[in-house]
Design an enzyme around this catalytic site. Structure first.
Site, mmCIF file in Angstrom:
data_model
loop_
_atom_site.group_PDB
_atom_site.id
_atom_site.type_symbol
_atom_site.label_atom_id
_atom_site.label_comp_id
_atom_site.label_asym_id
_atom_site.label_seq_id
_atom_site.Cartn_x
_atom_site.Cartn_y
_atom_site.Cartn_z
ATOM 1 N N GLU A 139 -27.944 -15.499 27.419
ATOM 2 C CA GLU A 139 -27.575 -14.687 28.589
ATOM 3 C C GLU A 139 -28.166 -15.382 29.807
ATOM 4 O O GLU A 139 -29.332 -15.803 29.780
ATOM 5 C CB GLU A 139 -28.136 -13.264 28.451
ATOM 6 C CG GLU A 139 -28.029 -12.430 29.732
ATOM 7 C CD GLU A 139 -28.538 -10.994 29.578
ATOM 8 O OE1 GLU A 139 -28.534 -10.453 28.453
ATOM 9 O OE2 GLU A 139 -28.964 -10.424 30.597
ATOM 10 N N GLU A 144 -29.929 -10.370 39.835
ATOM 11 C CA GLU A 144 -30.335 -9.127 39.183
ATOM 12 C C GLU A 144 -31.607 -8.580 39.819
ATOM 13 O O GLU A 144 -32.481 -9.333 40.234
ATOM 14 C CB GLU A 144 -30.596 -9.351 37.685
ATOM 15 C CG GLU A 144 -30.829 -8.052 36.933
ATOM 16 C CD GLU A 144 -31.111 -8.238 35.448
ATOM 17 O OE1 GLU A 144 -31.480 -9.357 35.044
ATOM 18 O OE2 GLU A 144 -30.976 -7.263 34.697
HETATM 19 C C1 LIG Z 1 -26.652 -5.318 33.136
HETATM 20 O O1 LIG Z 1 -26.997 -6.612 33.365
HETATM 21 C C2 LIG Z 1 -28.148 -7.130 32.757
HETATM 22 C C3 LIG Z 1 -28.167 -8.557 33.067
HETATM 23 O O2 LIG Z 1 -28.812 -8.769 34.180
HETATM 24 C C4 LIG Z 1 -28.152 -6.922 31.280
HETATM 25 O O3 LIG Z 1 -29.372 -7.377 30.740
HETATM 26 C C5 LIG Z 1 -27.934 -5.491 30.996
HETATM 27 O O4 LIG Z 1 -27.787 -5.322 29.616
HETATM 28 C C6 LIG Z 1 -26.729 -4.972 31.706
HETATM 29 N N1 LIG Z 1 -26.717 -3.590 31.597
HETATM 30 C C7 LIG Z 1 -25.622 -2.967 31.320
HETATM 31 C C8 LIG Z 1 -25.762 -1.538 31.309
HETATM 32 O O5 LIG Z 1 -24.563 -3.483 31.125
#
Ligand SMILES: *[C@@H]1O[C@H](CO)[C@@H](O)[C@H](O)[C@H]1NC(C)=O
Ligand SMILES: *[C@@H]1O[C@H](CO)[C@@H](O)[C@H](O)[C@H]1NC(C)=O
Length: 325
Positions: A139, A144
């Site tokens: 990932e 963020e």
């Molecule tokens: C949103 O983005 C982050 C990556 O920055 C990820 O780790 C997380 O799982 C995501 N959350 C959702 C709710 O999709």
């Protein structure tokens, strides 16, 4: 003569292949602008939030009807519901999570031209990429953060056995050098950016551009503020070719010194998400530090439920997302 020519040609090809690792020229393969985000190039993710956020991710028809997605030829807006008061039994505030249908591997580069990002206590927006079978295909979090912070975080999350050297050629500040999702409560190996790269101060300055490059030996992330003289020409003008060697020292640099980047990172989908509270923004210590005093509310979920109008600035305004391969 013929064979000499072939020989010369193959040396050039080999030399170019070697050079690519350090001085890559990439050509645009995909661009997402305005209506592209709602024309089938992205899937609307509607499952429960994997990070336990106070959110309900809605489908395309619901998002359009509530104006949670809005597009013209030039711009795309993605927002959360800012009118509904929620009860404790509601699953969460309506929002949108989009995932690109196409995947992008290495080597490639990405430029995100962002005019506005969601801001406010309780918000957790992200622009990121990931592959199937998380975390074993990696990932990459390009943009963020949570709760009105002013500093972006760039982070990798990986399978086991991937760490970053403490000293690297980057301008950002190391937060954690262990990328493995199984360690440290899935903090990942984060790098903190300078101020004005996230939240209210980013928006006040008109936003800017995030750049990302991934190869088989490193991943780098950059940021250039709107109007800055440091924005590389190909980036500010959205040209069809970018030369990452001209992008300067990255804010976050993740080399393969103690991490097999080539095997930890496979082809990724690009994701836009906006959640609330959950495993980061809603953690008591995080909320207390950033928002308990200013909101007068001791719990993130309670604040998100009761104060829809607090989320009128919880929107992305995206000028373009360009992929170069
Ligand atoms: C949103 O983005 C982050 C990556 O920055 C990820 O780790 C997380 O799982 C995501 N959350 C959702 C709710 O999709
Ligand atoms: C939908 O959102 C866009 C972008 O914020 C805004 O310009 C437009 O006026 C909204 N439309 C309605 C019907 O509220």
């Amino acid at each position: 003569m013929h064979s000499t020519f072939i020989h010369l040609l193959s040396s050039v090809v080999i030399a170019t292949g070697l050079l690519r690792v350090h001085a890559a020229t990439y050509t645009q393969s995909t661009s997402y602008i305005g209506n592209d985000f709602i024309s089938g190039d992205f899937n609307f993710f509607t499952a429960a939030d994997p990070t336990a956020g106070r959110v309900t991710y809605v489908d395309q028809a619901t998002a359009a009807a509530a104006n949670l997605t809005f597009a013209t030829d030039d711009v795309f807006v993605l927002r959360a519901d800012d009118t509904t008061v929620l009860s404790a039994s509601d699953p969460g505030r309506k929002s949108v999570r989009l995932e690109s249908v196409l995947t992008f591997g290495s080597p490639s580069a990405m430029v995100l031209d962002i005019a506005h990002m969601p801001e406010g206590c309780g918000t957790w927006p992200a622009l990121w990429t990931y592959g199937p079978n998380w975390p074993s295909t990696g990932e990459i979090d390009i943009m963020e953060g949570v709760n009105n912070q002013n500093n972006n975080q760039g982070t990798l999350h990986t399978g086991p056995s991937c760490t970053m050297p403490a000293t690297r050629t980057q301008t950002g500040t190391v937060l954690n050098d262990d990328c493995a999702a199984a360690d440290d409560g899935n903090d990942g190996c984060g790098v903190e950016f300078a101020a004005n790269t996230f939240g209210p101060s980013f928006n006040a300055a008109g936003g800017g551009w995030f750049g990302m490059e991934r190869t088989s030996t490193f991943i780098s992330i950059w940021f250039w503020p709107r109007g800055s003289t440091t924005v590389p020409a190909g980036v500010s003008e959205g040209e069809t070719e970018v030369v990452t060697d001209n992008w300067g020292t990255p804010v976050a640099y993740f080399p393969n010194t103690d991490c097999d980047i080539a095997s930890e990172f496979e082809a990724h989908n690009f994701v836009i998400n906006l959640t609330f509270c959950g495993d980061w923004a809603g953690i008591t210590s995080v909320w207390d530090l950033a928002c308990a005093a200013s909101t007068g509310v001791s719990d993130c979920n309670d604040y998100v439920d009761a104060n829809p109008s607090a989320f009128s600035n919880a929107y992305f305004e995206i000028n373009s997302v360009r992929i170069y391969e």
